[in-house]
Design a protein around this motif. Structure first.
Motif, PDB file in Angstrom:
ATOM      1  N   ASP A 187       0.819  -1.211   0.000  1.00 46.28           N
ATOM      2  CA  ASP A 187       0.000   0.000   0.000  1.00 46.28           C
ATOM      3  C   ASP A 187       0.856   1.266   0.000  1.00 46.28           C
ATOM      4  O   ASP A 187       0.362   2.362   0.209  1.00 46.28           O
ATOM      5  N   ARG A 188       2.163   1.105  -0.272  1.00 46.96           N
ATOM      6  CA  ARG A 188       3.068   2.255  -0.241  1.00 46.96           C
ATOM      7  C   ARG A 188       3.258   2.834  -1.649  1.00 46.96           C
ATOM      8  O   ARG A 188       2.828   2.255  -2.642  1.00 46.96           O
ATOM      9  N   ASP A 189       3.929   3.977  -1.719  1.00 49.82           N
ATOM     10  CA  ASP A 189       4.284   4.607  -2.988  1.00 49.82           C
ATOM     11  C   ASP A 189       5.790   4.783  -3.055  1.00 49.82           C
ATOM     12  O   ASP A 189       6.493   4.670  -2.046  1.00 49.82           O
ATOM     13  N   ASP A 212       3.143  11.574   4.425  1.00 53.79           N
ATOM     14  CA  ASP A 212       1.934  10.815   4.733  1.00 53.79           C
ATOM     15  C   ASP A 212       0.653  11.576   4.383  1.00 53.79           C
ATOM     16  O   ASP A 212      -0.450  11.113   4.668  1.00 53.79           O
ATOM     17  N   LEU A 215      -0.830  10.764  -1.730  1.00 57.40           N
ATOM     18  CA  LEU A 215      -1.138   9.423  -2.236  1.00 57.40           C
ATOM     19  C   LEU A 215      -1.093   9.455  -3.754  1.00 57.40           C
ATOM     20  O   LEU A 215      -1.695  10.341  -4.375  1.00 57.40           O
ATOM     21  N   SER A 369      -4.845   8.281   4.900  1.00 60.60           N
ATOM     22  CA  SER A 369      -4.753   6.940   5.486  1.00 60.60           C
ATOM     23  C   SER A 369      -5.929   6.070   5.050  1.00 60.60           C
ATOM     24  O   SER A 369      -5.756   4.894   4.698  1.00 60.60           O
ATOM     25  N   ARG A 372      -5.591   5.273   1.336  1.00 66.88           N
ATOM     26  CA  ARG A 372      -4.562   4.254   1.115  1.00 66.88           C
ATOM     27  C   ARG A 372      -5.124   2.854   1.369  1.00 66.88           C
ATOM     28  O   ARG A 372      -4.847   1.913   0.621  1.00 66.88           O
ATOM     29  N   ARG A 375      -7.422   2.077  -1.570  1.00 67.05           N
ATOM     30  CA  ARG A 375      -6.640   1.782  -2.773  1.00 67.05           C
ATOM     31  C   ARG A 375      -6.053   0.378  -2.726  1.00 67.05           C
ATOM     32  O   ARG A 375      -5.981  -0.318  -3.742  1.00 67.05           O
ATOM     33  N   ARG A 376      -5.660  -0.050  -1.517  1.00 68.06           N
ATOM     34  CA  ARG A 376      -5.106  -1.401  -1.376  1.00 68.06           C
ATOM     35  C   ARG A 376      -6.125  -2.454  -1.795  1.00 68.06           C
ATOM     36  O   ARG A 376      -5.763  -3.475  -2.400  1.00 68.06           O
ATOM     37  N   HIS A 381      -1.385  -0.336  -5.599  1.00 73.54           N
ATOM     38  CA  HIS A 381      -0.695   0.908  -5.917  1.00 73.54           C
ATOM     39  C   HIS A 381      -0.518   0.983  -7.431  1.00 73.54           C
ATOM     40  O   HIS A 381      -0.523  -0.032  -8.117  1.00 73.54           O
TER      41      HIS A 381
END
Length: 509
Positions: A187-189, A212, A215, A369, A372, A375-376, A381
């Motif tokens: 779930d990171r960029d 943070d 996104l 948050s 994110r 999106r997960r 991502h």
């Protein structure tokens, strides 16, 4: 003779070379095209499995390419499993691999135990929402074939930026950068892209953000979709611009929101106490979609004050921030946000390559948050390779250079199209703007934009009827939008002149 001296038939070679009768595409790599055609021939079964493929010198002569090129292709097909190299004999088709490619069958026993359905499948009976029923802007897939494509949302190719993007993709694939995108980011960029956005893009929009609070999204459209999913549900009120962006409206309506439109004038959306009761207010303040007007500073500040007193979220779609040609850039709504009520949506690719589909959201970290996590569930991502390439593109200054070139080209077109409208469409009124890549035009009252759109299309002119952008039943029928980002400047004058002639004929009938 075969690759290693084994005889083979002339008929087989003729069959094989027939796959190369069509000329090669000069815009694509020759090796890839030869490889594709050889794979097609192999899977079609035209070459005997017990015979080696033609020798590289023979085959290269037959298809008129270099022997080295054919040798490279043969070796690649060995690596991919389609061929096997036999010492002193040549290259043979790998029968086992080919059978695996072709022989995917359902077990006969499984067919026997599957019950026969007496009822035809009807997906319509199971659908909970029919997105295909929504009204949308219709953009022909073959828009490039129109002689005068005044289409909005497309750009003429920038060869310099294409070459530099290709270099960045190549650099992203090196050992230095590959570890950042080979694995699933979950779930990171890409931290390098986030850093570049914070350092290079946000200052131009007038605000700062922490990592943070950012996104990455699959374009601005995806950002709108996710934000809507956080704050919309059946019965929730969403206020939008009238006329406004069609697909944003479609998203809100698909989620069951109650839509309230607010008229747009030369200063953007009208802002007042009538916003009371809204949960979400969607605006395009930089270049209003579709009129392209810029929201005044007074209205921006009043909208923010209303958001605080009436307790609603502002969804700011700043899709075309960089393309102002008159006066200084206006700070975004997010730059004045004191309470975290503004969700700022931006595109990284619209002014670069619209098909790249990269964008970002800047918002309160609590909102980011939640986005994110959402999106997960959707796609984890955006492509990590594209993120790293974009980060390199930004860091090396290519994006800034591209925007400078685009501003120069589009500002020239912007000035020209207003002159042309005044000359060749004297009965029409063009909405004055401070920039952008399109112009909103009011036709004579008796003209129907949809009919004009059909008429001009038959003469090679692609325009956009404005009816679709209105929600109210009493909407005007005489508005059109002309995009000038994709059309070459030399075509603008004859295109507008012809449009004027067709408009005159349509009003005389």
């Amino acid at each position: 003779m075969g690759s290693g001296g084994t005889p083979f038939g002339i008929a087989e070679i003729q069959m094989l070379t027939s796959y190369f009768d069509t000329p090669f595409d000069p815009d694509r790599r020759l090796q890839h095209q030869i490889q594709e055609r050889l794979i097609e021939a192999i899977l079609d079964g035209i070459w005997p499995l017990h015979e080696p493929l033609p020798a590289t010198r023979v085959f290269s002569r037959q298809i008129n390419v270099s022997r080295n090129t054919v040798a490279i292709v043969y070796e690649r097909l060995v690596e991919d499993g389609y061929l096997k190299s036999v010492s002193r004999r040549g290259y043979f088709i790998n029968e086992r691999h080919v059978r695996e490619q072709l022989n995917i069958r359902v077990d006969d026993h499984a067919k026997e135990i599957l019950p026969r359905s007496e009822h035809p499948f009807d997906p319509d009976a199971l659908l909970v929402c029919r997105y295909s029923d929504q009204e949308n802007i219709l953009k022909p897939a073959d828009w490039q074939s129109f002689e005068y494509p005044f289409i909005f949302g497309q750009l003429a190719p920038d060869k310099t930026s294409v070459a530099r993007w290709r270099d960045c993709i190549r650099l992203a694939g090196t050992a230095q950068h590959a570890p950042t995108w080979i694995g699933d980011l979950v779930d990171r960029d890409d931290p390098m892209l986030i850093d570049q956005i914070i350092r290079r893009m946000l200052p131009q929009r007038g605000f700062r953000a922490d990592p943070d609070e950012i996104l990455i999204t699959v374009g601005a459209q995806n950002a709108l979709f996710m934000a809507a999913h956080l704050f919309c549900r059946p019965g929730v009120r969403v206020d939008i611009e009238e006329p406004g962006y069609v697909d944003a409206r479609n998203i809100f309506q698909a989620l069951g929101a109650r839509i309230r439109p607010h008229r747009v004038d030369s200063n953007g959306m009208r802002v007042g106490d009538e916003l009371a009761g809204a949960r979400l207010v969607y605006v395009t303040p930089g270049h209003q979609s579709p009129t392209n007007v810029t929201m005044s500073m007074e209205r921006r500040l009043r909208l923010l004050a209303q958001a605080e007193t009436q307790d609603f979220i502002i969804l700011e779609d700043d899709y075309e921030h960089e393309l102002n040609f008159v006066g200084a850039q206006k700070p975004s709504l997010r730059s004045f946000d004191r309470t975290g009520r503004v969700i700022h949506v931006a595109s990284l690719s619209k002014a670069l390559f619209p098909g790249l589909r990269l964008g970002f959201i800047a918002a309160d970290r609590r909102i980011v948050s939640e986005l994110r996590a959402l999106r997960r569930l959707m796609y984890r991502h955006p492509s990590a390779l594209d993120q790293r390439a974009m980060a390199i593109f930004l860091s090396e200054g290519h994006y800034d250079s591209h925007i400078r070139r685009q501003r120069k080209i589009l500002s020239q077109k912007w000035k020209k199209i207003f002159r042309l409208i005044e000359t060749h469409l004297p009965a029409c009124e063009a909405t004055v703007t401070t920039g952008g890549s399109g112009v909103w035009i009011r036709l004579p009252e008796e003209t129907r934009a949809m009919e004009l759109q059909d008429l001009t299309a038959r003469h090679g002119i692609l325009i956009e009827a404005g009816d679709i952008h209105y929600l109210s039943p009493d909407k005007p029928r005489n508005r059109i939008r002309l995009g000038f980002g994709a059309i070459v400047e030399e075509k603008m004058e004859p295109g507008i002149r012809l449009l004027g002639e067709l408009l005159t004929k349509s009003t005389q009938r």
